[in-house]
Write an enzyme that holds these catalytic residues in place. Structure first.
Site, PDB file in Angstrom:
ATOM      1  N   GLU A   1      10.761  16.387  14.138  1.00  0.00           N
ATOM      2  CA  GLU A   1      11.045  16.237  12.710  1.00  0.00           C
ATOM      3  C   GLU A   1      10.183  17.230  11.933  1.00  0.00           C
ATOM      4  O   GLU A   1       8.959  17.159  11.979  1.00  0.00           O
ATOM      5  CB  GLU A   1      10.708  14.802  12.289  1.00  0.00           C
ATOM      6  CG  GLU A   1      11.212  14.471  10.918  1.00  0.00           C
ATOM      7  CD  GLU A   1      10.866  13.040  10.516  1.00  0.00           C
ATOM      8  OE1 GLU A   1       9.731  12.611  10.756  1.00  0.00           O
ATOM      9  OE2 GLU A   1      11.747  12.372   9.946  1.00  0.00           O
TER      10      GLU A   1
ATOM     11  N   GLY B   1       7.699   5.256   7.411  1.00  0.00           N
ATOM     12  CA  GLY B   1       6.830   6.414   7.597  1.00  0.00           C
ATOM     13  C   GLY B   1       7.144   7.088   8.916  1.00  0.00           C
ATOM     14  O   GLY B   1       8.238   6.916   9.474  1.00  0.00           O
TER      15      GLY B   1
ATOM     16  N   GLY C   1       4.205   4.360  12.718  1.00  0.00           N
ATOM     17  CA  GLY C   1       4.972   3.131  12.952  1.00  0.00           C
ATOM     18  C   GLY C   1       4.552   2.440  14.237  1.00  0.00           C
ATOM     19  O   GLY C   1       4.430   1.210  14.305  1.00  0.00           O
TER      20      GLY C   1
ATOM     21  N   GLU D   1      10.982   1.573   9.494  1.00  0.00           N
ATOM     22  CA  GLU D   1      11.943   2.635   9.165  1.00  0.00           C
ATOM     23  C   GLU D   1      11.224   3.947   9.432  1.00  0.00           C
ATOM     24  O   GLU D   1      10.294   4.311   8.708  1.00  0.00           O
ATOM     25  CB  GLU D   1      12.349   2.544   7.680  1.00  0.00           C
ATOM     26  CG  GLU D   1      13.126   1.296   7.305  1.00  0.00           C
ATOM     27  CD  GLU D   1      14.540   1.299   7.849  1.00  0.00           C
ATOM     28  OE1 GLU D   1      15.064   2.379   8.158  1.00  0.00           O
ATOM     29  OE2 GLU D   1      15.111   0.209   7.972  1.00  0.00           O
TER      30      GLU D   1
ATOM     31  N   LYS E   1       0.858  -1.182   0.000  1.00  0.00           N
ATOM     32  CA  LYS E   1       0.000   0.000   0.000  1.00  0.00           C
ATOM     33  C   LYS E   1       0.897   1.235   0.000  1.00  0.00           C
ATOM     34  O   LYS E   1       1.485   1.609   1.011  1.00  0.00           O
ATOM     35  CB  LYS E   1      -0.891   0.044   1.235  1.00  0.00           C
ATOM     36  CG  LYS E   1      -1.959   1.114   1.095  1.00  0.00           C
ATOM     37  CD  LYS E   1      -2.391   1.731   2.405  1.00  0.00           C
ATOM     38  CE  LYS E   1      -1.466   2.771   2.932  1.00  0.00           C
ATOM     39  NZ  LYS E   1      -1.374   4.013   2.131  1.00  0.00           N
TER      40      LYS E   1
ATOM     41  N   GLU F   1       4.974   7.991  14.683  1.00  0.00           N
ATOM     42  CA  GLU F   1       3.629   7.785  15.248  1.00  0.00           C
ATOM     43  C   GLU F   1       2.892   6.657  14.515  1.00  0.00           C
ATOM     44  O   GLU F   1       2.329   5.753  15.131  1.00  0.00           O
ATOM     45  CB  GLU F   1       2.810   9.080  15.174  1.00  0.00           C
ATOM     46  CG  GLU F   1       3.062  10.021  16.325  1.00  0.00           C
ATOM     47  CD  GLU F   1       3.260   9.317  17.665  1.00  0.00           C
ATOM     48  OE1 GLU F   1       2.350   8.592  18.100  1.00  0.00           O
ATOM     49  OE2 GLU F   1       4.340   9.469  18.278  1.00  0.00           O
TER      50      GLU F   1
HETATM   51  P1  NAD Z   1       3.062   8.569   7.348  1.00  0.00           P
HETATM   52  O1  NAD Z   1       3.472   7.857   8.585  1.00  0.00           O
HETATM   53  O2  NAD Z   1       1.982   9.573   7.457  1.00  0.00           O
HETATM   54  O3  NAD Z   1       2.560   7.531   6.246  1.00  0.00           O
HETATM   55  C1  NAD Z   1       3.363   6.464   5.783  1.00  0.00           C
HETATM   56  C2  NAD Z   1       2.473   5.381   5.229  1.00  0.00           C
HETATM   57  O4  NAD Z   1       1.719   4.788   6.290  1.00  0.00           O
HETATM   58  C3  NAD Z   1       1.439   5.855   4.215  1.00  0.00           C
HETATM   59  O5  NAD Z   1       1.278   4.852   3.240  1.00  0.00           O
HETATM   60  C4  NAD Z   1       0.185   6.013   5.057  1.00  0.00           C
HETATM   61  O6  NAD Z   1      -1.008   5.895   4.306  1.00  0.00           O
HETATM   62  C5  NAD Z   1       0.329   4.871   6.035  1.00  0.00           C
HETATM   63  N1  NAD Z   1      -0.297   5.094   7.336  1.00  0.00           N
HETATM   64  C6  NAD Z   1      -0.516   6.265   7.964  1.00  0.00           C
HETATM   65  N2  NAD Z   1      -1.039   6.053   9.174  1.00  0.00           N
HETATM   66  C7  NAD Z   1      -1.126   4.714   9.342  1.00  0.00           C
HETATM   67  C8  NAD Z   1      -1.583   3.868  10.389  1.00  0.00           C
HETATM   68  N3  NAD Z   1      -2.076   4.357  11.530  1.00  0.00           N
HETATM   69  N4  NAD Z   1      -1.527   2.532  10.209  1.00  0.00           N
HETATM   70  C9  NAD Z   1      -1.036   2.001   9.060  1.00  0.00           C
HETATM   71  N5  NAD Z   1      -0.601   2.752   8.026  1.00  0.00           N
HETATM   72  C10 NAD Z   1      -0.640   4.095   8.170  1.00  0.00           C
HETATM   73  O7  NAD Z   1       4.405   9.184   6.741  1.00  0.00           O
HETATM   74  P2  NAD Z   1       4.586  10.108   5.473  1.00  0.00           P
HETATM   75  O8  NAD Z   1       4.119  11.483   5.842  1.00  0.00           O
HETATM   76  O9  NAD Z   1       4.008   9.444   4.284  1.00  0.00           O
HETATM   77  O10 NAD Z   1       6.196  10.091   5.309  1.00  0.00           O
HETATM   78  C11 NAD Z   1       7.040  10.879   6.059  1.00  0.00           C
HETATM   79  C12 NAD Z   1       7.617  10.122   7.242  1.00  0.00           C
HETATM   80  O11 NAD Z   1       8.329   8.974   6.781  1.00  0.00           O
HETATM   81  C13 NAD Z   1       8.650  10.929   7.998  1.00  0.00           C
HETATM   82  O12 NAD Z   1       8.429  10.798   9.374  1.00  0.00           O
HETATM   83  C14 NAD Z   1       9.978  10.297   7.618  1.00  0.00           C
HETATM   84  O13 NAD Z   1      11.010  10.449   8.539  1.00  0.00           O
HETATM   85  C15 NAD Z   1       9.599   8.876   7.426  1.00  0.00           C
HETATM   86  N6  NAD Z   1      10.581   8.191   6.562  1.00  0.00           N
HETATM   87  C16 NAD Z   1      11.485   7.321   7.134  1.00  0.00           C
HETATM   88  C17 NAD Z   1      12.460   6.708   6.339  1.00  0.00           C
HETATM   89  C18 NAD Z   1      13.473   5.738   6.922  1.00  0.00           C
HETATM   90  O14 NAD Z   1      14.085   5.005   6.162  1.00  0.00           O
HETATM   91  N7  NAD Z   1      13.663   5.703   8.228  1.00  0.00           N
HETATM   92  C19 NAD Z   1      12.500   6.962   4.976  1.00  0.00           C
HETATM   93  C20 NAD Z   1      11.575   7.853   4.440  1.00  0.00           C
HETATM   94  C21 NAD Z   1      10.603   8.455   5.248  1.00  0.00           C
END
Ligand code: NAD
Length: 493
Positions: free
Chosen positions: A389, A233, A238, A255, A177, A236
Site C-alpha cells: 500500500e 488504520g 491493526g 478496517e 483517540k 500493521e
Molecule cells: P496508522 O495505523 O498509523 O494509525 C491509525 C491510528 O492508530 C492512529 O490514531 C494512530 O495513532 C493509532 N496507532 C498507531 N499505531 C498503533 C498501535 N500500535 N496501537 C494502537 N493504536 C495505534 O494509520 P494512518 O497512517 O493514520 O492511516 C492510514 C492507514 O489507514 C492506511 O493503511 C489505510 O489503508 C488505512 N485506512 C483503512 C480504511 C478502511 O476503511 N479499511 C479507511 C481509511 C484508512
C-alpha cells in the site's frame, strides 16, 4: 492566522490534560501551525476510560429510551449540516484535503448520523413463539459496554462517525483517540454531540502525539475496562490492536489497508472507465484505503487507455486545499511524503514510469508535501508497487487477456478491501463480482457512495467486521437469548 488551541473532552468537560504539555499540527500545504492539542499519556487515557466505564455502569444511558438516542443523533446530524463549512475547513487545514471533497465528507458523516438515528428508533429484537408449545424465546440486543475508537487521518470525520453513530445508537459509551495529525473534527464532534443532548461521560476524546499515538492506542486496546475496540488504520497497527485486545477477549473491529484492483474489459464504456481510473487513484491524493491502485486493462485496449489517462492526468490541479479550484492537495505529512517517494524510486527499477514521478515545479507548491500524479506501466503483480500500500497518487498498470487471468491477478494480494469491474457484459460482471475476494465490488463505478448504507469492510488482511448499514449497528451490540419456560399455560388452546 493564529493557531487554535483545542482541549480534550473527558466526562463532558473540556480540559487541557494533566501535564500541560501540548503538541502542534502544521498545515501540510505551507507548514504553518494551525492547531495545538494536549499531549495526553497513560494517565489521561485511564481517566477517559474510567469516565466511559462509570457512565456505562452507573447511569441510565445504556438503558435509555432508543427514541431519545435517536433524537440526539438526528439533532447532531442537523447541527453538522448547519456547520459543513466549519468542519470542512478543519479537514482541509489538517489533512490537506481539497475543500470540495472535505465538504462531501462532512455531509456524508451527517447522513450516517441520521441513518443511525433512524436505526436506533427502529431497534427491536426477535420473538420465537412457535417452535415448542411450552416455551417462548426472546432474542435481545444490548450494548456491549465501553467502546474504544482509534482512527487515522485520511477521512478524519467520516471514519469516526461511522463508529460513533452506531455505538451511540446501541447505547454504548466511548473513548476515542483520533490521529494526532487530524484531531480537530473529533473534538468538534464531541462538542456538537453535547449540544445535541448527549449526557456527560458518554463520549470521551483524548489526543496524543506520544509515540505516534500508539502508546495511548495500546492502552485503550489493552484495557480490561474497555469491552470493544473499533480501529481504522494500517494493517500493521491493526494487528497490534488485535493482540492487545486479546488480553480480555475484547470484540475487535478492524478496517485496514488495501491494494484494490480496478479492472477494465475491452467492451466497457471507455470514457466512464477512464473517469473511474482517474478518480480511483487521485482522489485525496491517493490516500484512500480503497483506492484503485492496480489498474488492470485488457491487453487489446491498454495502449490507448493509458495514453488517454496520461492526458487526463495533466489536468490535475494541485494547490491550496482551501481553494475551490484545487483538485489535489499535498500528502498528509513529511513521513508520508518520504514513503511515497521511496515507492516511486523502487517503481523506477521495477516497471516503466510513463507519467509524473517528480515533485511539481510550481514554486507556489514548494512548501507543501506535493507528489505529482504518477503512472507506472508494465507492472508485474509481484512487484513491490503492485503489492504494498503506497497511499499516494501512484498507479500501477498491468495487462490481462482473459477474465480468468484477471481474477487470478486481482486476488493475488494479501488485501481484500475493494475492487471495480468495467464491462458491458453482465455475465463477465457477475463472474468477476462473485470471484473477487473483497468486501466491496463496484461494477461500472469507482468510489461510488450513492448506496452509502451498504455494509463496508475487508476480506483477508483488509479487516474484520463491517461498518455502515444494519451490520454496522450489530457490531456494537451483544446478542442475548432469553428462554421463558411456561407452566400451566403450556399447550393451552
Ligand atoms: P496508522 O495505523 O498509523 O494509525 C491509525 C491510528 O492508530 C492512529 O490514531 C494512530 O495513532 C493509532 N496507532 C498507531 N499505531 C498503533 C498501535 N500500535 N496501537 C494502537 N493504536 C495505534 O494509520 P494512518 O497512517 O493514520 O492511516 C492510514 C492507514 O489507514 C492506511 O493503511 C489505510 O489503508 C488505512 N485506512 C483503512 C480504511 C478502511 O476503511 N479499511 C479507511 C481509511 C484508512
Amino acid at each position: 492566522m493564529p493557531a487554535t488551541d483545542f482541549d480534550v473532552m473527558i466526562n463532558g468537560r473540556e480540559q487541557p490534560g494533566l501535564s500541560g504539555e501540548r503538541f502542534t499540527r502544521q498545515s501540510p500545504f505551507d507548514q504553518s501551525v494551525v492547531s495545538t492539542y494536549p499531549n495526553c499519556g497513560i494517565e489521561e487515557t485511564r481517566l477517559a476510560i474510567v469516565s466511559a466505564r462509570d457512565t456505562f455502569d452507573s447511569t441510565r444511558w445504556p438503558v435509555s429510551k432508543a427514541a431519545d438516542r435517536a433524537k440526539i443523533l438526528n439533532k447532531a446530524s442537523q447541527l453538522m449540516l448547519e456547520r459543513v463549512d466549519e468542519f470542512a475547513r478543519w479537514i482541509s487545514l489538517e489533512a490537506g484535503k481539497p475543500i470540495k471533497m472535505a465538504r462531501s465528507e462532512v455531509t456524508h458523516s451527517a447522513h450516517v448520523m441520521a441513518y443511525y438515528g433512524s436505526a436506533a428508533a427502529d431497534l427491536k429484537g426477535e420473538a420465537i413463539t412457535q417452535q415448542v408449545p411450552d416455551a417462548v424465546g426472546l432474542v435481545i440486543n444490548e450494548p456491549i459496554g465501553v467502546v474504544g475508537i482509534i482512527t487515522p487521518w485520511n477521512f478524519p470525520l467520516s471514519l469516526v462517525v461511522r463508529k460513533v453513530a452506531p455505538a451511540l445508537a446501541a447505547g454504548n459509551t466511548i473513548v476515542a483517540k483520533p490521529s494526532h495529525f487530524t484531531p480537530a473534527v473529533t473534538l468538534m464532534l464531541a462538542k456538537l454531540l453535547s449540544e445535541a443532548g448527549l449526557p456527560d461521560g458518554v463520549f470521551n476524546v483524548i489526543t496524543s502525539e506520544t509515540e505516534n499515538g500508539a502508546l495511548v492506542g495500546q492502552e485503550i486496546a489493552g484495557s480490561s475496562k474497555v469491552d470493544m475496540v473499533a480501529f481504522t488504520g494500517s494493517t500493521e497497527a491493526g494487528k497490534a490492536v488485535a493482540r492487545a485486545g486479546a488480553a480480555n477477549i475484547k470484540r475487535v473491529a478492524l478496517e485496514l489497508g488495501g491494494k484494490s484492483p480496478n479492472i477494465v474489459f475491452a467492451d466497457a464504456d471507455i470514457d466512464e472507465a477512464l473517469k473511474g481510473a482517474y478518480n480511483g487513484i487521485y482522489m485525496n491524493s491517493g490516500q484512500v484505503c480503497q483506492a484503485g491502485t492496480r489498474l488492470m486493462v485488457q491487453r487489446d485496449i491498454k495502449g490507448e487507455f493509458v495514453a488517454r489517462l496520461i492526458e487526463m492526468s495533466r489536468a490535475v490541479r494541485m494547490g491550496d486545499p482551501l481553494s475551490p479550484d484545487t483538485s489535489m492537495g499535498p500528502v498528509v505529512n513529511e513521513k508520508q511524503f518520504a514513503k511515497v517517494n521511496d515507492y516511486i524510486s523502487r517503481g523506477r527499477d521495477e516497471a516503466n514510469l510513463v507519467f509524473g514521478g517528480d515533485k511539481p515545479a510550481d514554486p507556489a507548491l514548494e512548501k507543501g508535501f506535493f507528489v505529482s500524479p504518477t503512472i507506472f506501466d508494465e507492472v508485474g503483480n509481484g512487484a513491490t508497487i503492485a503489492q504494498e500500500e503506497i497511499f499516494g497518487p501512484v498507479l500501477s498498470v498491468m495487462a490481462f487477456d482473459t477474465a480468468e487471468e484477471a481474477l487470478a491477478i486481482a486476488n493475488d494480494t494479501m488485501y481484500g478491501l475493494a475492487a471495480a469491474v468495467w464491462t458491458n457484459n453482465i455475465n463477465t460482471a457477475f463472474q468477476m463480482a462473485k470471484g473477487i475476494r473483497a468486501g466491496t465490488v463496484w461494477v461500472n463505478a469507482y468510489h461510488s457512495t450513492s448506496l452509502n448504507n451498504m455494509p463496508y469492510g475487508g476480506y483477508k488482511q483488509s479487516g474484520l467486521g463491517r461498518e455502515l448499514g444494519a451490520d454496522g449497528l450489530h457490531e456494537y451490540m451483544e446478542t442475548k437469548s432469553v428462554q421463558l419456560q411456561l407452566r400451566g399455560a403450556a399447550g393451552a388452546r
